[in-house]
Structure formats: structure tokens, C-alpha cells
Write an enzyme that holds these catalytic residues in place. Sequence first.
Site, short mmCIF file in Angstrom:
data_model
loop_
_atom_site.label_atom_id
_atom_site.label_comp_id
_atom_site.label_asym_id
_atom_site.label_seq_id
_atom_site.Cartn_x
_atom_site.Cartn_y
_atom_site.Cartn_z
N GLY A 1 0.70 -1.29 -0.09
CA GLY A 1 -0.11 0.17 -0.01
C GLY A 1 0.87 1.27 -0.30
N SER A 2 2.20 1.09 0.18
CA SER A 2 2.89 2.45 0.40
C SER A 2 3.87 2.78 -1.10
CB SER A 2 4.19 2.03 1.30
OG SER A 2 5.30 3.03 1.22
#
EC number: 5.99.1.4
Length: 212
Positions: A14-15
Site C-alpha cells: 500500500g505504500s
Amino acid sequence: MAAPLKVEFHFDFGSPNAYLAELALPGIEKRTGVKFDYVPVLLGGVYKATGNMSPGESLRGIKNKPEYNALETERFLRRHNITTFKSNPFFPVNTLMLMRGVVAADFEGLFEPYFRAAYHHMWSEPKKMDDPQVFREAFLSSGLDIDRIIARAQQDEVKKKLIDNTSNAVARGSFGSPTFFVGDEIFFGKDRLREVEDEIVAQLAAGQRKTA
């Protein structure tokens, strides 16, 4: 003989900064001769344990800082000649399914193809990867036996491994992703890669002096 230097990359799909940082790791490996250990952590769990929040939340409402953050991202893209990155219109994406999946894939001997496919469908051809149907179809399109991985991801050993990775990262000082460890030295963020490489070189040199 001295133990080889342990260098770790702690990531969550998700980063976007972890995605960008990972694209620069092969260059560091080539120049230094080390291999990074890829350690999946659940960023939501890290945030909860540390009281941290995503940049999207922390930058909201602050004049000029989000614009500067975007400028630094553009500089990073140019510096590393990255042309594949696209913002995910569904961001933020709940990554629990993705992160359990990568642990399961590792247990199944499929870490590398799963890892590459997950990043592709998050940040190269971005999709809503917390939708189970989208998730399954994306990995099928990349040629993975995703049903096998999904089944393995439901097992307690997979869930425990991800929890343990996350808890251990926080205990060692982590508060976000990407986080890097060179031995016991911690570095946070894609903009610390030069320092990561400098520390690798320094620790390798120190190890050679000890064995000389």
C-alpha cells in the site's frame, strides 16, 4: 568466518514510496554485492502500534507541504529513471489480503512472481486490490495460481507470520514503510537510500578489517 551482513527491506504494497524505493534496490545490490531480505509487514498494524498515520492524512490541510512532497517524488522518479509509476485512484487500499497473500506465496515458493504482480497491479496498472474479485482476476492475468495462494493465506501460520513480522519491526523502531535495516541500523523512507548504501559499504569495510 564472520556472518554475512543482514540488510532488510520492510514493505507494504500500500505504500507508493516502498514501491519506488524497491525499484532502486537492484542498483544498490549490484554496487555493494549484498542482497536485501524482503520482509512483509502490515502497515496498518505498524500505524496502530505507533500512533502514526499515512502521509495522505498527515499532510492534509497543510499549506505547501503536499506540493513539496510531490516535487520530491518527481525528483526521485527522474533520479532513478522510473517510468512505470502511476498513482492509484483507489488509494488508500486495505492491504491485509495482499500482505497475507505475499506471506502465503513465500511459503508456496512463489514470492517473486506474486511480489512483482502485486506491485504491478497496485502502482503500474493500478486497480482496487482490496476488492476480492479484482484481486483474483488481477493475479490470474499475471499467470499465478492465485486460488492456491488464497487458500494458504487463510492458514494460521500465515497470519501469525505477518503479525510477528509487524510486531518485530515496531519493536526494532519501525513506524512506517519503507523501512530498511543494515544490521541493527534503521533507516526510514525512499529518500534515505543513499545513507542505506553508505552504511552497507561502511559495515562491509568494518567486517573486512575485523577478519584481516
